[in-house]
Design a protein around this motif. Sequence first.
Motif, PDB file in Angstrom:
ATOM      1  N   PHE A 200     -11.867 -17.429  -9.659  1.00  0.00           N
ATOM      2  CA  PHE A 200     -12.236 -16.272  -9.723  1.00  0.00           C
ATOM      3  C   PHE A 200     -13.880 -16.369  -9.081  1.00  0.00           C
ATOM      4  O   PHE A 200     -14.197 -15.186  -8.575  1.00  0.00           O
ATOM      5  CB  PHE A 200     -12.216 -15.489 -11.100  1.00  0.00           C
ATOM      6  N   ALA A 201     -14.672 -17.319  -9.342  1.00  0.00           N
ATOM      7  CA  ALA A 201     -15.950 -17.120  -8.982  1.00  0.00           C
ATOM      8  C   ALA A 201     -15.972 -17.501  -7.452  1.00  0.00           C
ATOM      9  O   ALA A 201     -16.880 -16.995  -6.845  1.00  0.00           O
ATOM     10  CB  ALA A 201     -16.515 -18.358  -9.921  1.00  0.00           C
ATOM     11  N   LEU A 202     -15.055 -18.437  -7.016  1.00  0.00           N
ATOM     12  CA  LEU A 202     -15.395 -18.760  -5.551  1.00  0.00           C
ATOM     13  C   LEU A 202     -14.431 -18.098  -4.622  1.00  0.00           C
ATOM     14  O   LEU A 202     -15.015 -17.841  -3.312  1.00  0.00           O
ATOM     15  CB  LEU A 202     -14.907 -20.065  -5.352  1.00  0.00           C
ATOM     16  N   ALA A 203     -13.136 -17.481  -5.066  1.00  0.00           N
ATOM     17  CA  ALA A 203     -12.424 -17.368  -4.107  1.00  0.00           C
ATOM     18  C   ALA A 203     -12.477 -15.763  -3.611  1.00  0.00           C
ATOM     19  O   ALA A 203     -12.924 -14.962  -4.390  1.00  0.00           O
ATOM     20  CB  ALA A 203     -10.948 -17.647  -4.261  1.00  0.00           C
ATOM     21  N   ASP A 204     -12.043 -15.298  -2.305  1.00  0.00           N
ATOM     22  CA  ASP A 204     -11.898 -14.005  -1.854  1.00  0.00           C
ATOM     23  C   ASP A 204     -10.436 -13.426  -2.223  1.00  0.00           C
ATOM     24  O   ASP A 204     -10.138 -12.410  -2.576  1.00  0.00           O
ATOM     25  CB  ASP A 204     -11.929 -13.977  -0.313  1.00  0.00           C
ATOM     26  N   ARG A 205      -9.436 -14.314  -2.245  1.00  0.00           N
ATOM     27  CA  ARG A 205      -8.199 -14.364  -2.847  1.00  0.00           C
ATOM     28  C   ARG A 205      -7.624 -15.361  -3.792  1.00  0.00           C
ATOM     29  O   ARG A 205      -7.872 -16.446  -3.288  1.00  0.00           O
ATOM     30  CB  ARG A 205      -7.078 -13.977  -1.767  1.00  0.00           C
ATOM     31  N   VAL A 206      -6.725 -15.171  -4.577  1.00  0.00           N
ATOM     32  CA  VAL A 206      -6.034 -16.070  -5.416  1.00  0.00           C
ATOM     33  C   VAL A 206      -4.468 -15.978  -5.253  1.00  0.00           C
ATOM     34  O   VAL A 206      -4.000 -15.153  -5.042  1.00  0.00           O
ATOM     35  CB  VAL A 206      -6.498 -16.116  -6.918  1.00  0.00           C
ATOM     36  N   VAL A 207      -4.088 -17.239  -5.072  1.00  0.00           N
ATOM     37  CA  VAL A 207      -2.454 -17.312  -5.298  1.00  0.00           C
ATOM     38  C   VAL A 207      -2.257 -18.178  -6.515  1.00  0.00           C
ATOM     39  O   VAL A 207      -2.865 -19.154  -6.782  1.00  0.00           O
ATOM     40  CB  VAL A 207      -2.067 -18.186  -4.270  1.00  0.00           C
ATOM     41  N   ILE A 208      -1.226 -17.461  -7.463  1.00  0.00           N
ATOM     42  CA  ILE A 208      -0.757 -18.028  -8.606  1.00  0.00           C
ATOM     43  C   ILE A 208       0.759 -18.477  -8.298  1.00  0.00           C
ATOM     44  O   ILE A 208       1.433 -17.461  -7.952  1.00  0.00           O
ATOM     45  CB  ILE A 208      -0.835 -17.059  -9.672  1.00  0.00           C
ATOM     46  N   MET A 209       1.020 -19.679  -8.652  1.00  0.00           N
ATOM     47  CA  MET A 209       2.234 -20.083  -8.478  1.00  0.00           C
ATOM     48  C   MET A 209       3.078 -20.554  -9.437  1.00  0.00           C
ATOM     49  O   MET A 209       2.640 -20.919 -10.751  1.00  0.00           O
ATOM     50  CB  MET A 209       2.309 -21.331  -7.436  1.00  0.00           C
ATOM     51  N   ASN A 210       4.266 -20.767  -9.431  1.00  0.00           N
ATOM     52  CA  ASN A 210       5.291 -20.881 -10.914  1.00  0.00           C
ATOM     53  C   ASN A 210       6.444 -21.355 -10.235  1.00  0.00           C
ATOM     54  O   ASN A 210       7.124 -20.739  -9.495  1.00  0.00           O
ATOM     55  CB  ASN A 210       5.525 -19.652 -11.436  1.00  0.00           C
ATOM     56  N   GLU A 211       6.612 -22.772 -10.486  1.00  0.00           N
ATOM     57  CA  GLU A 211       7.903 -23.194 -10.302  1.00  0.00           C
ATOM     58  C   GLU A 211       8.264 -23.002  -8.752  1.00  0.00           C
ATOM     59  O   GLU A 211       9.421 -22.795  -8.378  1.00  0.00           O
ATOM     60  CB  GLU A 211       9.130 -22.778 -11.253  1.00  0.00           C
ATOM     61  N   GLY A 212       7.149 -23.619  -7.880  1.00  0.00           N
ATOM     62  CA  GLY A 212       7.411 -23.613  -6.394  1.00  0.00           C
ATOM     63  C   GLY A 212       7.376 -22.419  -5.674  1.00  0.00           C
ATOM     64  O   GLY A 212       7.238 -22.097  -4.439  1.00  0.00           O
ATOM     65  N   ARG A 213       7.355 -21.120  -6.401  1.00  0.00           N
ATOM     66  CA  ARG A 213       7.286 -19.822  -5.972  1.00  0.00           C
ATOM     67  C   ARG A 213       6.156 -19.078  -6.219  1.00  0.00           C
ATOM     68  O   ARG A 213       5.142 -19.549  -7.126  1.00  0.00           O
ATOM     69  CB  ARG A 213       8.243 -19.085  -6.348  1.00  0.00           C
ATOM     70  N   ILE A 214       5.578 -18.276  -5.283  1.00  0.00           N
ATOM     71  CA  ILE A 214       4.315 -17.625  -5.667  1.00  0.00           C
ATOM     72  C   ILE A 214       4.461 -16.269  -6.534  1.00  0.00           C
ATOM     73  O   ILE A 214       5.355 -15.548  -6.247  1.00  0.00           O
ATOM     74  CB  ILE A 214       3.806 -16.731  -4.226  1.00  0.00           C
ATOM     75  N   GLU A 215       3.655 -16.299  -7.817  1.00  0.00           N
ATOM     76  CA  GLU A 215       4.073 -15.128  -8.495  1.00  0.00           C
ATOM     77  C   GLU A 215       3.275 -14.048  -8.069  1.00  0.00           C
ATOM     78  O   GLU A 215       3.700 -12.631  -8.217  1.00  0.00           O
ATOM     79  CB  GLU A 215       3.703 -15.649  -9.828  1.00  0.00           C
ATOM     80  N   GLN A 216       1.955 -14.245  -7.574  1.00  0.00           N
ATOM     81  CA  GLN A 216       1.003 -13.038  -7.340  1.00  0.00           C
ATOM     82  C   GLN A 216       0.069 -13.643  -6.450  1.00  0.00           C
ATOM     83  O   GLN A 216      -0.510 -14.808  -6.347  1.00  0.00           O
ATOM     84  CB  GLN A 216       0.416 -12.506  -8.490  1.00  0.00           C
ATOM     85  N   ILE A 217      -0.272 -12.602  -5.533  1.00  0.00           N
ATOM     86  CA  ILE A 217      -1.390 -12.913  -4.571  1.00  0.00           C
ATOM     87  C   ILE A 217      -2.233 -11.472  -4.601  1.00  0.00           C
ATOM     88  O   ILE A 217      -2.020 -10.641  -4.549  1.00  0.00           O
ATOM     89  CB  ILE A 217      -1.087 -13.174  -2.973  1.00  0.00           C
ATOM     90  N   GLY A 218      -3.664 -11.900  -4.592  1.00  0.00           N
ATOM     91  CA  GLY A 218      -4.411 -10.918  -4.608  1.00  0.00           C
ATOM     92  C   GLY A 218      -6.146 -11.201  -4.717  1.00  0.00           C
ATOM     93  O   GLY A 218      -6.353 -12.523  -4.985  1.00  0.00           O
ATOM     94  N   ARG A 219      -6.888 -10.170  -4.696  1.00  0.00           N
ATOM     95  CA  ARG A 219      -8.311 -10.477  -5.198  1.00  0.00           C
ATOM     96  C   ARG A 219      -8.386 -10.777  -6.600  1.00  0.00           C
ATOM     97  O   ARG A 219      -7.874 -10.348  -7.316  1.00  0.00           O
ATOM     98  CB  ARG A 219      -9.264  -9.202  -4.823  1.00  0.00           C
ATOM     99  N   PRO A 220      -9.701 -11.670  -6.751  1.00  0.00           N
ATOM    100  CA  PRO A 220      -9.602 -12.246  -8.245  1.00  0.00           C
ATOM    101  C   PRO A 220      -9.766 -10.802  -9.149  1.00  0.00           C
ATOM    102  O   PRO A 220      -8.930 -11.099 -10.180  1.00  0.00           O
ATOM    103  CB  PRO A 220     -10.840 -12.858  -8.374  1.00  0.00           C
ATOM    104  N   ARG A 221     -10.297 -10.025  -9.062  1.00  0.00           N
ATOM    105  CA  ARG A 221     -10.598  -8.846  -9.939  1.00  0.00           C
ATOM    106  C   ARG A 221      -9.057  -8.151 -10.257  1.00  0.00           C
ATOM    107  O   ARG A 221      -8.678  -7.612 -11.330  1.00  0.00           O
ATOM    108  CB  ARG A 221     -11.279  -7.648  -9.533  1.00  0.00           C
ATOM    109  N   GLU A 222      -8.416  -7.972  -8.929  1.00  0.00           N
ATOM    110  CA  GLU A 222      -7.081  -7.448  -9.072  1.00  0.00           C
ATOM    111  C   GLU A 222      -5.941  -8.147  -9.997  1.00  0.00           C
ATOM    112  O   GLU A 222      -5.260  -7.723 -10.747  1.00  0.00           O
ATOM    113  CB  GLU A 222      -6.640  -7.192  -7.332  1.00  0.00           C
ATOM    114  N   VAL A 223      -6.150  -9.646  -9.751  1.00  0.00           N
ATOM    115  CA  VAL A 223      -4.989 -10.462 -10.432  1.00  0.00           C
ATOM    116  C   VAL A 223      -5.343 -10.271 -11.984  1.00  0.00           C
ATOM    117  O   VAL A 223      -4.674 -10.536 -12.717  1.00  0.00           O
ATOM    118  CB  VAL A 223      -5.255 -11.750  -9.842  1.00  0.00           C
ATOM    119  N   TYR A 224      -6.858 -10.323 -12.156  1.00  0.00           N
ATOM    120  CA  TYR A 224      -6.966 -10.503 -13.470  1.00  0.00           C
ATOM    121  C   TYR A 224      -6.955  -9.027 -14.278  1.00  0.00           C
ATOM    122  O   TYR A 224      -6.433  -9.063 -15.442  1.00  0.00           O
ATOM    123  CB  TYR A 224      -8.640 -10.798 -13.676  1.00  0.00           C
TER     124      TYR A 224
END
Length: 358
Positions: A200-224
């Motif tokens: 959250f401190a460094l990235a423009d966007r974050v990708v959260i993965m689970n069991e080989g798939r992407i669960e969510q992509i977005g800006r840190p504040r949006e994902v949080y």
Amino acid sequence: MNTCFVDIESVTKRFGTTAVVDDISLGIENGEFLAIMGSSGCGKTTLLRMIAGLETPSAGSIRIAGKPMNGVSACDREAPLVWQSLALFPFLTVVENVEFGLRMRGVAKAERRRRALQWLERMEIAHLAERGIEQLSGGQKQRVALARALVTEPPMLLLDEPFSALDASLTVRMQGVISRLQRELGITFILVTHSHSEAFALADRVVIMNEGRIEQIGRPREVYERPRSRFVAEFLGANNIFSGTVRRVEDEVVTVETADGVFDVTRASELNPQTGSNVDLIVSADQMELAMEGDGVACRLVGEEFIGANVNLHLETPAGTTLVVQTPRQALDALSPQVGDEYVARWQSSNAHLVAAA
């Protein structure tokens, strides 16, 4: 950032019959700082290694700067990887480590020494140029690894858990170094990390993965603030989750019945719940407050967790739901909490949101 620099299309990686990365598509912009998060074994490091050319996709394609990478070796991708272990050469001095990539490219001795020293100066460790690697601290080794990766002036830098071996204060300092470098260079950075605060401190966007798939992509504040699934809410931590059933949908308000009570939620645009559907109601710990009485969820304090300026209060409801309420330390004076004390937890309906039940 309007040019897609890395294009990952329907990429799968299997080891035997197990799909470690499972049909992932992702575009990474030129000059973007992207962080990839997930629990151990979710496939994030394998994905990074495929971008680097250290693993070959079982299916799908990867393009970098518009060029297909299938069959292109790691050394020809100009995508250096800073390893978790740093992988510095103990038999070379600091400056010789930094020179190594230039040496492999056939750069003349004088020129590669000049460029290596220039990068050591930039990393504020030029005075260590002639030292052996084993004479350096963890933070100094980290700077050498970064200088070695960047001295060839690549268009992209890959980082695999680069701060995992550093203590907390040094990690914060090195995060500052990484952030400054990315802004100054304007190149694409891709970071794999377990740390939410780091991403959250460094990235423009974050990708959260689970069991080989992407669960969510977005800006840190949006994902949080708006996790889109129960998994993401649980992975990020400090989210309170109530399982329930939609009892009424009226205008922009959804009424949800849970084991802990009936609550109104301002309708979230990403979910269009129907009456009778099962949902999870999510409220961030920092959006909850405790009161001695009134409307809300009855709960009992079971523990406290000090985290610097804030305190996490851990509570339990009569229905057995565990709650976390995050509050500033100074606000504790008004509560004077003791384990076993009973409270009411409450929140604004606009601070809750719904996701489909898993």
